[in-house]
Design a protein around this motif. Structure first.
Motif, PDB file in Angstrom:
ATOM      1  N   GLY A 171       0.794  -1.231   0.000  1.00  0.00           N
ATOM      2  CA  GLY A 171       0.000   0.000   0.000  1.00  0.00           C
ATOM      3  C   GLY A 171       0.820   1.271   0.000  1.00  0.00           C
ATOM      4  N   PRO A 172       1.529   1.590   1.084  1.00  0.00           N
ATOM      5  CA  PRO A 172       2.266   2.859   1.085  1.00  0.00           C
ATOM      6  C   PRO A 172       3.457   2.814   0.130  1.00  0.00           C
ATOM      7  CG  PRO A 172       2.751   1.619   3.080  1.00  0.00           C
ATOM      8  CD  PRO A 172       1.679   0.861   2.337  1.00  0.00           C
ATOM      9  N   GLY A 173       3.895   3.983  -0.265  1.00  0.00           N
ATOM     10  CA  GLY A 173       5.035   4.071  -1.170  1.00  0.00           C
ATOM     11  C   GLY A 173       4.630   4.662  -2.499  1.00  0.00           C
ATOM     12  N   LEU A 174       5.628   5.017  -3.269  1.00  0.00           N
ATOM     13  CA  LEU A 174       5.407   5.607  -4.588  1.00  0.00           C
ATOM     14  C   LEU A 174       5.155   4.560  -5.664  1.00  0.00           C
ATOM     15  CD1 LEU A 174       8.249   8.289  -4.710  1.00  0.00           C
ATOM     16  CD2 LEU A 174       5.809   8.731  -4.870  1.00  0.00           C
ATOM     17  N   VAL A 175       5.922   3.489  -5.637  1.00  0.00           N
ATOM     18  CA  VAL A 175       5.899   2.507  -6.715  1.00  0.00           C
ATOM     19  C   VAL A 175       4.599   1.723  -6.697  1.00  0.00           C
ATOM     20  CG1 VAL A 175       7.041   0.484  -7.699  1.00  0.00           C
ATOM     21  CG2 VAL A 175       8.417   2.326  -6.720  1.00  0.00           C
ATOM     22  N   ASN A 176       3.925   1.699  -7.843  1.00  0.00           N
ATOM     23  CA  ASN A 176       2.721   0.893  -7.996  1.00  0.00           C
ATOM     24  C   ASN A 176       3.078  -0.506  -8.491  1.00  0.00           C
ATOM     25  OD1 ASN A 176      -0.241   0.586  -8.168  1.00  0.00           O
ATOM     26  ND2 ASN A 176       0.162   0.384 -10.339  1.00  0.00           N
ATOM     27  N   ASN A 177       3.992  -0.562  -9.471  1.00  0.00           N
ATOM     28  CA  ASN A 177       4.407  -1.862  -9.986  1.00  0.00           C
ATOM     29  C   ASN A 177       5.773  -1.758 -10.650  1.00  0.00           C
ATOM     30  OD1 ASN A 177       4.111  -1.488 -13.012  1.00  0.00           O
ATOM     31  ND2 ASN A 177       2.045  -0.964 -12.357  1.00  0.00           N
ATOM     32  N   CYS A 178       6.359  -2.923 -10.852  1.00  0.00           N
ATOM     33  CA  CYS A 178       7.676  -3.027 -11.473  1.00  0.00           C
ATOM     34  C   CYS A 178       7.706  -4.318 -12.282  1.00  0.00           C
ATOM     35  CB  CYS A 178       8.759  -3.054 -10.394  1.00  0.00           C
ATOM     36  SG  CYS A 178      10.439  -3.251 -11.027  1.00  0.00           S
ATOM     37  N   LEU A 206      12.546   0.302  -4.040  1.00  0.00           N
ATOM     38  CA  LEU A 206      12.825  -0.962  -4.721  1.00  0.00           C
ATOM     39  C   LEU A 206      13.848  -1.802  -3.970  1.00  0.00           C
ATOM     40  CD1 LEU A 206      12.810   0.057  -8.489  1.00  0.00           C
ATOM     41  CD2 LEU A 206      11.017  -1.110  -7.183  1.00  0.00           C
ATOM     42  N   GLU A 207      14.712  -1.157  -3.206  1.00  0.00           N
ATOM     43  CA  GLU A 207      15.659  -1.933  -2.390  1.00  0.00           C
ATOM     44  C   GLU A 207      14.918  -2.768  -1.347  1.00  0.00           C
ATOM     45  OE1 GLU A 207      18.748   0.650  -0.926  1.00  0.00           O
ATOM     46  OE2 GLU A 207      19.753   0.676  -2.870  1.00  0.00           O
ATOM     47  N   THR A 208      13.768  -2.291  -0.881  1.00  0.00           N
ATOM     48  CA  THR A 208      12.983  -3.109   0.064  1.00  0.00           C
ATOM     49  C   THR A 208      12.289  -4.255  -0.657  1.00  0.00           C
ATOM     50  OG1 THR A 208      10.940  -1.798  -0.084  1.00  0.00           O
ATOM     51  CG2 THR A 208      12.579  -1.093   1.542  1.00  0.00           C
ATOM     52  N   TRP A 209      12.073  -4.101  -1.954  1.00  0.00           N
ATOM     53  CA  TRP A 209      11.445  -5.163  -2.743  1.00  0.00           C
ATOM     54  C   TRP A 209      12.458  -6.230  -3.163  1.00  0.00           C
ATOM     55  CZ3 TRP A 209       7.281  -3.650  -6.840  1.00  0.00           C
ATOM     56  CH2 TRP A 209       6.376  -2.747  -6.302  1.00  0.00           C
ATOM     57  N   PHE A 210      13.622  -5.762  -3.655  1.00  0.00           N
ATOM     58  CA  PHE A 210      14.570  -6.670  -4.304  1.00  0.00           C
ATOM     59  C   PHE A 210      15.915  -6.769  -3.609  1.00  0.00           C
ATOM     60  CE2 PHE A 210      11.874  -4.919  -7.790  1.00  0.00           C
ATOM     61  CZ  PHE A 210      11.161  -6.079  -8.050  1.00  0.00           C
ATOM     62  N   GLY A 211      16.075  -6.076  -2.514  1.00  0.00           N
ATOM     63  CA  GLY A 211      17.341  -6.140  -1.795  1.00  0.00           C
ATOM     64  C   GLY A 211      18.320  -5.083  -2.259  1.00  0.00           C
ATOM     65  N   ALA A 230      15.138 -10.004  -1.529  1.00  0.00           N
ATOM     66  CA  ALA A 230      14.467 -11.027  -2.321  1.00  0.00           C
ATOM     67  C   ALA A 230      15.147 -11.280  -3.657  1.00  0.00           C
ATOM     68  CB  ALA A 230      13.016 -10.606  -2.570  1.00  0.00           C
ATOM     69  N   GLY A 231      16.124 -10.466  -4.010  1.00  0.00           N
ATOM     70  CA  GLY A 231      16.762 -10.582  -5.311  1.00  0.00           C
ATOM     71  C   GLY A 231      17.558 -11.858  -5.493  1.00  0.00           C
ATOM     72  N   ALA A 232      17.738 -12.225  -6.743  1.00  0.00           N
ATOM     73  CA  ALA A 232      18.502 -13.424  -7.065  1.00  0.00           C
ATOM     74  C   ALA A 232      19.971 -13.229  -6.704  1.00  0.00           C
ATOM     75  CB  ALA A 232      18.377 -13.717  -8.563  1.00  0.00           C
ATOM     76  N   GLY A 267      23.657 -12.876  -7.105  1.00  0.00           N
ATOM     77  CA  GLY A 267      24.433 -12.415  -8.241  1.00  0.00           C
ATOM     78  C   GLY A 267      23.791 -11.270  -9.000  1.00  0.00           C
ATOM     79  N   ALA A 268      22.549 -10.901  -8.656  1.00  0.00           N
ATOM     80  CA  ALA A 268      21.896  -9.782  -9.338  1.00  0.00           C
ATOM     81  C   ALA A 268      22.522  -8.472  -8.882  1.00  0.00           C
ATOM     82  CB  ALA A 268      20.400  -9.789  -9.038  1.00  0.00           C
ATOM     83  N   GLN A 269      22.583  -7.518  -9.777  1.00  0.00           N
ATOM     84  CA  GLN A 269      23.156  -6.214  -9.459  1.00  0.00           C
ATOM     85  C   GLN A 269      22.271  -5.495  -8.430  1.00  0.00           C
ATOM     86  OE1 GLN A 269      23.165  -3.344 -12.681  1.00  0.00           O
ATOM     87  NE2 GLN A 269      25.106  -2.489 -11.970  1.00  0.00           N
ATOM     88  N   PRO A 270      22.852  -4.884  -7.407  1.00  0.00           N
ATOM     89  CA  PRO A 270      22.063  -4.151  -6.415  1.00  0.00           C
ATOM     90  C   PRO A 270      21.284  -3.008  -7.066  1.00  0.00           C
ATOM     91  CG  PRO A 270      24.347  -4.368  -5.700  1.00  0.00           C
ATOM     92  CD  PRO A 270      24.283  -4.848  -7.108  1.00  0.00           C
ATOM     93  N   VAL A 271      20.103  -2.742  -6.549  1.00  0.00           N
ATOM     94  CA  VAL A 271      19.256  -1.664  -7.070  1.00  0.00           C
ATOM     95  C   VAL A 271      20.025  -0.340  -7.108  1.00  0.00           C
ATOM     96  CG1 VAL A 271      17.170  -0.306  -6.639  1.00  0.00           C
ATOM     97  CG2 VAL A 271      17.127  -2.795  -6.312  1.00  0.00           C
ATOM     98  N   SER A 272      20.854  -0.093  -6.107  1.00  0.00           N
ATOM     99  CA  SER A 272      21.607   1.160  -6.043  1.00  0.00           C
ATOM    100  C   SER A 272      22.557   1.346  -7.217  1.00  0.00           C
ATOM    101  CB  SER A 272      22.393   1.245  -4.731  1.00  0.00           C
ATOM    102  OG  SER A 272      23.334   0.189  -4.666  1.00  0.00           O
ATOM    103  N   GLU A 273      22.879   0.238  -7.909  1.00  0.00           N
ATOM    104  CA  GLU A 273      23.803   0.301  -9.040  1.00  0.00           C
ATOM    105  C   GLU A 273      23.101   0.276 -10.398  1.00  0.00           C
ATOM    106  OE1 GLU A 273      26.853  -2.665  -8.591  1.00  0.00           O
ATOM    107  OE2 GLU A 273      27.289  -2.034  -6.534  1.00  0.00           O
ATOM    108  N   TRP A 274      21.778   0.155 -10.401  1.00  0.00           N
ATOM    109  CA  TRP A 274      21.060   0.189 -11.671  1.00  0.00           C
ATOM    110  C   TRP A 274      21.293   1.549 -12.316  1.00  0.00           C
ATOM    111  CZ3 TRP A 274      15.432  -1.842 -10.473  1.00  0.00           C
ATOM    112  CH2 TRP A 274      15.503  -3.163 -10.027  1.00  0.00           C
ATOM    113  N   ARG A 275      21.427   1.581 -13.620  1.00  0.00           N
ATOM    114  CA  ARG A 275      21.648   2.836 -14.350  1.00  0.00           C
ATOM    115  C   ARG A 275      20.307   3.393 -14.825  1.00  0.00           C
ATOM    116  NH1 ARG A 275      22.807   3.453 -19.778  1.00  0.00           N
ATOM    117  NH2 ARG A 275      23.314   1.246 -19.880  1.00  0.00           N
ATOM    118  N   HIS A 276      19.986   4.575 -14.328  1.00  0.00           N
ATOM    119  CA  HIS A 276      18.728   5.218 -14.726  1.00  0.00           C
ATOM    120  C   HIS A 276      18.807   5.603 -16.204  1.00  0.00           C
ATOM    121  CE1 HIS A 276      16.009   8.820 -15.031  1.00  0.00           C
ATOM    122  NE2 HIS A 276      15.191   7.888 -14.605  1.00  0.00           N
TER     123      HIS A 276
END
Length: 194
Positions: free
Chosen positions: A62-69, A110-115, A122-124, A126-135
């Motif tokens: 419920g709370p938060g900005l993100v509706n879906n990903c 998203l870090e709370t969603w995917f780590g 919850a992320g796999a 070896g997956a790249q951390p959300v903080s390192e995703w390139r916008h």
């Protein structure tokens, strides 16, 4: 003034239809009220998506900005270069924040969603951390859907008379299917009138 020998079909969003058609649209006005906006952010991920499932991840808290990903490259690898993944994030509305502020807030959520780390959350593994995703880009779409606050007429006529037709999600349920249905009904009405 719109005139044609046979028929004119105006297939645009509600506000544009009102601008183009003016008075003739008053015969059967489109949905009134403030539109529903959306904001979409896209990120490039080095390596696999945090979760390999080709599904839409919804905000169930419920709370938060993100509706879906979602990660479109899990559906079709061609949506990202080899060895990379594409993240698509949607927000309901157009937040009153700069793109930079919005990006930081979305990453934090998203870090709370995917780590926040390659092995955390919850992320796999070896997956790249959300903080390192390139916008890649942020799109602010103030008119993503027409208002559908009840009461509303979900099936407005497509014929405005004198060979003038209008279609779009502002004439029907505000969905892809509704917009396509409205277009089909306009086409059928034109064919029937010829």
């Amino acid at each position: 003034v719109v005139k044609a020998k046979r028929a004119v079909v105006v297939a645009v969003e509600g506000p544009a239809a009102k601008t183009l058609l003016g008075e003739p649209l008053n015969v059967s006005p489109s949905a009134r009220g403030a539109a529903v906006g959306t904001t979409c952010l896209y990120f490039a991920i080095d390596g696999p998506a945090p979760l390999p499932c080709p599904i839409l991840y919804l905000n169930g808290d419920g709370p938060g900005l993100v509706n879906n990903c979602c990660f479109p490259s899990t559906v079709s690898p061609s949506y990202a270069p080899a060895g990379m993944s594409l993240a698509s994030v949607s927000i309901v509305g157009v937040p009153d924040m700069t793109d930079e502020e919005l990006e930081v807030a979305v990453r934090d959520e998203l870090e709370t969603w995917f780590g926040g780390s390659a092995t955390g959350g919850a992320g796999a593994s070896g997956a790249q951390p959300v903080s390192e995703w390139r916008h890649l880009r942020t799109y602010r779409i103030p008119f993503a859907q027409p208002n559908q606050i009840t009461p509303t007429d979900l099936y407005r006529p497509v014929s405005l008379g004198k060979g003038l037709y209008v279609c779009g999600d502002h004439r029907s349920p505000a969905t892809y299917d509704g917009a396509m249905l409205s277009g089909r009904l306009a086409a059928e009405a034109v064919i029937a009138a010829l």
